[in-house]
Design a protein around this motif. Structure first.
Motif, PDB file in Angstrom:
ATOM      1  N   VAL A 452       0.784  -1.137  -0.058  1.00  0.00           N
ATOM      2  CA  VAL A 452       0.061  -0.292  -0.113  1.00  0.00           C
ATOM      3  C   VAL A 452       1.023   1.779   0.005  1.00  0.00           C
ATOM      4  CG1 VAL A 452      -1.658   1.016   1.135  1.00  0.00           C
ATOM      5  CG2 VAL A 452      -1.958  -0.944   1.215  1.00  0.00           C
ATOM      6  N   PHE A 488       3.529  -1.437   3.646  1.00  0.00           N
ATOM      7  CA  PHE A 488       2.937  -0.005   3.398  1.00  0.00           C
ATOM      8  C   PHE A 488       4.254   0.895   3.265  1.00  0.00           C
ATOM      9  CE2 PHE A 488       3.177   2.740   6.959  1.00  0.00           C
ATOM     10  CZ  PHE A 488       3.317   1.632   8.235  1.00  0.00           C
ATOM     11  N   LEU A 512      -0.521   2.498  10.785  1.00  0.00           N
ATOM     12  CA  LEU A 512      -0.695   1.377  10.164  1.00  0.00           C
ATOM     13  C   LEU A 512       0.249   0.745  11.109  1.00  0.00           C
ATOM     14  CD1 LEU A 512       0.043   2.895   6.398  1.00  0.00           C
ATOM     15  CD2 LEU A 512      -2.042   1.048   6.737  1.00  0.00           C
ATOM     16  N   ALA A 517       0.364  -3.732  10.210  1.00  0.00           N
ATOM     17  CA  ALA A 517       1.496  -3.610   8.633  1.00  0.00           C
ATOM     18  C   ALA A 517       2.696  -2.896   8.459  1.00  0.00           C
ATOM     19  CB  ALA A 517       0.710  -2.016   8.072  1.00  0.00           C
ATOM     20  N   GLU A 519       6.433  -1.161   7.666  1.00  0.00           N
ATOM     21  CA  GLU A 519       6.837  -0.287   6.637  1.00  0.00           C
ATOM     22  C   GLU A 519       8.071  -0.293   5.410  1.00  0.00           C
ATOM     23  OE1 GLU A 519       7.077   4.563   8.307  1.00  0.00           O
ATOM     24  OE2 GLU A 519       8.039   2.855   9.451  1.00  0.00           O
TER      25      GLU A 519
END
Ligand SMILES: Cc1cc2nc3c(=O)[nH]c(=O)nc-3n(C[C@H](O)[C@H](O)[C@H](O)COP(=O)(O)OP(=O)(O)OC[C@H]3O[C@@H](n4cnc5c(N)ncnc54)[C@H](O)[C@@H]3O)c2cc1C
Ligand SMILES: Cc1cc2nc3c(=O)[nH]c(=O)nc-3n(C[C@H](O)[C@H](O)[C@H](O)COP(=O)(O)O)c2cc1C
Length: 1017
Positions: A452, A488, A512, A517, A519
């Motif tokens: 994302v 992401f 996030l 999620a 990084e």
């Protein structure tokens, strides 16, 4: 018997012929038709064909007797003769070429593998995308795989003619033959009134010749008997172009006509069908290629059928095929035809062996793998196919990447779309999703998403853009668990003029991570005060590196993508444009929704200087609705400014177009459209006037992308280099803009050879097409309502507009929208959109004390608050203090009004701090607050509510003062209990901004390695 009877043979002749045939069968197992028998048998087979509407002409059918063809090549030569005869004649003849029949019981007949002699290929694209005629997908796949066939052009096209596959008998290997030009007539499709349809580049072949059919005649099966008539228009226009499973062109045609396809009640399909039928008919007529319209054909069939029933007593028919697929009910056949029955009468035409069987049979015979090279190649093909299948299976699960964006003013949105455009050329990417209006549920959005990219700006004082809290709530909820493990990266847009630089993007990154999620790399911050493009470049290079590391792309692709990005190559636009003068047709344009029309009714200078430096503008909604509340005090109104028509006309002239012209955008692929347009902001079609006054900001600075796109159209080497340099070097570009005051509309003054005034009009349109998506968009500006619905009702509202002035180099410039509102003639209609600000409303009870802190035009919403209290019917009101900071007495915007409010008890105290009044010591709002600390404490102790409005510096100094009066904990408590509301307009240190931008760009430039070497970094 039938032949004898219908051809007027005597009983003896018939008997003799039957005897001959029987003897031949007894000796050879078969017999041969005479040419006349064959011709008549072919004619009757057509007469018996239940699906054909044009059978009336059955007696005109002629045959080419090719029964002696004994090789594939001889077969193909006969086919060429067949097609040549069709196109040489003034009117296409009805022809059937008859090759030798099957030996009874032996299945040894010749075969043409194609469904029709002329047909267009269907190529596979990315995912489920196809290019060409989907009806021919299997055939195209087969010939590519087994004959290594490639279309003639450089790239797969919509209308690539397929070769013909002939197989004289099952014992011979099938062969492909390309049709020479002299055997083919193709008609370009042109609409006499709608150039949009003409510009779609459609065409169709003139001779419809079915080829994989068997003529079943007198016990013999002619397995290759290609047969043609002439087209009825609906076969091409309605079915081939219109069917969803075929070219599926109706949405594009409707767009080309300017019809809104997002709703059904425009009847866009119906209009599109009528128009494309008309275009096809017109084009065939113009090309002198025979064609019948469906009305004539249906009427002729009805009359012929009646005769047949009367004279012969039968006429098989399939009503679904006979009834024209367009305007069916206008035919006299409509109500009676379903009584028609389909039955088989011999002689007949039946479908030949299916493609799969033909391929299998050839495979079994080893035609596709009988030498070692071929078998290696076919195993390679199999491997490739298997890999493709695996990939497809993976793609079905993995949609690829996703760009999410949160944008207040539209800049980040434009960046998100640009990013998506770069990535999607090589990586599967979902169309960017606006976090404030996702249109899809977040839960389903992430299914199978690998990575994302979140791009967010910051608004207010460190807040995320309005509406995107939705996504934060989702991340914090149970449903947000779907984000666990998803990769992401955040690209945060902001301005270092604000104390909470890029806080919006940072907030998303943190949330996030908290949702599980992963990084991909640290958040990249993009500062609008300098190095914006360079920071985006930084983000892109980190992203490509990640894709490479994760084996999503190869090294060469990585390098290519970087190079393309560095050089601003975003690929050819996936659309074409064309211009049509408005008078050319009366087609209705798609409605353009820009908000609610409001009439400018009054304008007053504010302050005591009489200058129009700040004005109060009053509006009345053009279409008032009784009982509907348009706004509440504290809300924002978005104003859509417009560029002047004169300026827009000047700009348009450089593209060789006029304001009244219509611009049509024809996407090359349906998947590239967004509700009918290639860009959600650009209605399709739209007038040039709308485009240049309302959609595109022709007063904005030219961006790097735009300059790069222009450089591609410049021939002069020096000029090209200059443009490319400006596109590459951000600091130089900003300096150039500041020194020469160049804007989008004045670009052509600097690069004259690009203008239509100096070049071919078509070339100028190419420039427009290539720049269309790169032009900056005109964004609406927000203003706080300065009135209360309680005074004049919700249909009328006031705004307080500070007329922005700033220096650019040595020039004094005016803010675009504030100047627009300050100089617009009264009674003009302006389009506005109300944006509710539920966080900035008066407390429910008038008894709740309020402290209002404002700087400059920040007094705007408080004028509304006070008006509300003035008109409120509640007699008992809590304390209301207004602390107002401005430069001088003459800048005090609503002094009389506020003093009057104090007198009337709507305001308890009106306290002013002047920072630049001669003879008065500098007083800022913070000083006023500190001087009235006891009142502040008292108000908060009574559950009071604090409101702050103005530029970001007011918020900083107000907060500092409140912290020193109340303590950090109390202020925090006010914030978390929603008793501390902010309405931040921006940061106004504009002159510092210009210089800082160049400096910022240079700093960033020096800190980044050249992109080409990013890989080794
Ligand atoms: C929520 C909200 C409420 C607002 N309410 C009001 C209001 O009640 N009254 C009012 O007068 N204004 C208000 N504004 C500001 C207003 O929206 C416009 O920004 C302002 O009128 C300038 O627009 P312009 O088109 O005249 O200037 P532009 O032509 O857009 O800008 C000229 C120059 O100023 C810079 N600039 C423009 N706006 C800003 C900004 N906000 N911060 C920093 N630099 C900027 C630009 O970069 C450019 O260099 C509000 C803004 C927001 C976000
Ligand atoms: C009212 C307002 C408030 C802003 N507040 C901040 C802020 O607190 N921090 C920051 O880094 N940038 C802030 N900015 C700058 C924007 O984030 C920046 O201009 C961004 O490029 C705007 O992108 P958008 O048009 O997509 O919203 C603010 C801008 C405006 C107009």
């Amino acid at each position: 018997m039938l032949y004898g009877k219908e051809r007027g043979r005597s009983a003896e002749e018939i008997e003799r012929r039957i005897r001959e045939i029987k003897e031949s069968i007894a000796v050879t197992g078969t017999y041969a038709h005479t040419v006349d028998e064959l011709r008549h048998g072919a004619r009757v087979s057509w007469r018996n064909a239940p699906k054909c509407i044009n059978r009336k002409f059955w007696q005109t059918l002629e045959i080419i007797d090719a029964r002696d063809a004994s090789t594939n090549e001889e077969m193909f030569n006969a086919i060429k003769t067949h097609l040549s005869r069709c196109i040489e004649a003034d009117h296409i003849p009805v022809l059937m070429t008859v090759f030798k029949p099957e030996t009874p019981g032996a299945s040894d007949g010749p075969r043409i593998w194609n469904s029709q002699l002329l047909r267009y290929a269907c190529h596979r694209g990315i995912g489920n995308e196809t290019i060409g005629d989907p009806a021919e997908l299997a055939f195209t796949d087969a010939i590519k795989r087994h004959f290594d066939w490639k279309p003639k052009g450089d790239a797969p096209g919509m209308f690539d003619l397929l070769p013909v596959v002939c197989q004289i008998n099952p014992e011979a290997a099938p062969e492909i033959f390309e049709l020479p030009e002299e055997c083919v007539i193709e008609v370009p499709i042109h609409h006499p009134d709608c150039s949009g349809i003409s510009a779609m580049g459609l065409r169709w072949y003139g001779v419809p010749a079915v080829s994989n059919i068997t003529l079943d005649l007198g016990g013999l099966k002619y397995t290759a008997a290609p047969f043609n008539g002439w087209y009825m228009v609906t076969e091409i226009a309605t079915r081939n172009f219109g069917d969803e499973g075929r070219y599926n062109l109706l949405p594009k045609i409707a767009h080309a006509m300017g019809i809104d396809t997002s709703i059904e009640d425009t009847l866009w399909r119906d209009h599109a069908l009528a128009a494309i039928n008309y275009a096809v008919l017109h084009s065939f007529k113009r090309a002198r290629v025979s064609m019948v319209d469906h009305h004539t054909a249906a009427a002729a069939f009805a009359a012929w059928r009646a005769d047949e029933l009367k004279n012969r007593g039968y006429c098989p028919g399939n009503w679904k095929w006979i009834l024209p697929p367009t305007a069916a009910s206008t035919s006299s056949l409509y109500l009676g035809l379903n009584k028609m029955t389909e039955y088989t009468l011999k002689p007949t035409l039946v479908p030949g062996l299916g493609l799969k069987s033909l391929v299998n049979r050839a495979n079994q015979k080893g035609y596709f793998s009988h030498n070692s090279t071929q078998s290696v190649e076919s195993s390679m093909i199999l491997l490739r196919a298997a890999a493709k299948f695996k990939m497809k299976a993976k793609m079905m699960k993995v949609k690829g990447g996703l760009v999410l964006y949160a944008s207040e003013g539209g800049k980040t949105q434009a960046r998100a779309f640009a990013m998506w455009n770069v990535l999607r050329q090589r990586v599967p990417m979902i169309r960017p999703i606006n976090l404030a209006s996702p249109e899809v549920e977040f839960t389903s959005l992430f299914e199978g998403v690998e990575f994302v990219i979140l791009m967010s700006s910051t608004t207010g004082s460190g807040a995320i853009p309005t509406g995107s809290e939705l996504f934060v709530d989702f991340m914090k909820s149970d449903a947000g668990k779907v984000l666990k493990g998803i990769n992401f990266a955040v690209c945060a847009f902001g301005s270092s003029a604000y104390p909470k630089f890029c806080a919006g993007g940072k907030h998303f990154a943190q949330q996030l991570s908290e949702a599980g999620a992963v990084e991909m790399f640290p958040t990249v911050m993009v500062d609008e005060l300098g190095g914006e493009d360079l920071s985006v470049r930084d983000f892109v290079s980190l992203l490509f590196k990640w894709l490479l590391r994760e084996n999503r792309i190869t090294l060469s692709l990585h390098n290519l993508m970087l190079e393309n990005f560095e050089n601003g190559r975003t690929g050819e636009p996936a659309f074409s444009i064309y211009i049509q003068p408005r008078e050319a047709n009366g087609l209705q344009m798609s409605p353009v929704h820009l908000g609610t029309p409001a009439i400018l009714t009054e304008r007053k200078a504010l302050g005591s200087s009489g200058a129009l430096s700040t004005v109060q503008v009053s509006f009345k909604l053009a279409q008032s609705k009784r009982g509907v509340e348009y706004y509440k005090e504290g809300d924002h109104v978005a104003v859509h400014p417009k560029a002047s028509k004169a300026q827009a006309a000047y700009f348009a002239a450089h593209f060789g177009v006029q304001l009244s012209d219509n611009l049509f955008i024809v996407p090359l692929r349906e998947k590239d459209t967004f509700k009918g347009s290639i860009d959600p902001a650009i209605p399709n079609p739209c007038t040039i006037e709308h485009l240049f006054t309302t959609v595109i900001d022709i007063n904005a600075e030219p961006s790097a992308d735009l300059l790069h796109a222009l450089s591609q159209h410049v021939e002069n080497a020096e000029c090209k280099e200059e443009l490319e340099d400006l596109a590459r070097d951000e600091a130089r570009r900003i300096q150039w803009i500041q020194q020469s005051d160049v804007r989008v509309f004045s670009l052509f003054e600097h690069f004259q050879t690009l203008s239509a005034l100096h070049r071919d009009a078509d070339d100028a349109l190419d420039v427009l097409r290539d720049c269309l998506l790169l032009f900056p968009k005109l964004r609406p500006r927000f203003y706080s309502v300065s009135s209360s619905p309680l005074s004049n009702g919700s249909n009328e509202f006031d705004l307080t507009v500070g007329r922005v002035q700033y220096r650019l180099g040595t020039r004094l410039k005016l803010g675009f929208c504030s100047d627009y509102l300050a100089s617009l003639p009264l009674q003009t209609i302006v389009y506005v959109v109300n944006r509710p600000a539920p966080e900035f409303r008066l407390p429910r009870s008038d008894k709740t004390p309020i402290l209002m802190i404002a700087g400059g035009t920040g007094i705007a919403p408080f004028k509304g608050f006070v008006e509300n209290r003035l008109f409120s019917r509640n007699a008992v009101k809590g304390e209301a203090i207004l602390v107002y900071g401005c430069r001088t007495r003459s800048n005090e915007l609503y002094r009389e009004f506020m003093e009057d409010a104090v007198e009337k008890g709507a305001l308890s105290q009106y306290l002013v701090g002047l920072s630049r009044e001669d003879g008065v010591s500098k007083t800022y709002v913070s000083d006023v607050l500190l001087a009235n600390a006891e009142s502040v404490k008292r108000l908060i102790a009574h559950d009071g509510h604090v409101y702050v409005c103005g530029d970001v510096r007011i918020e900083v100094s107000a907060r500092e003062a409140l912290v020193s009066i109340l303590g950090e904990n109390t202020v925090r408590h006010l914030e978390t209990s929603r008793r501390y509301s902010l309405d931040i307009f921006g940061a106004w240190d504009l002159q510092a901004t210009s210089a800082a931008r160049v400096e910022g760009a240079l700093k960033k430039q020096n800190s980044l390695p050249p992109l080409r070497h990013a890989l080794s970094a």
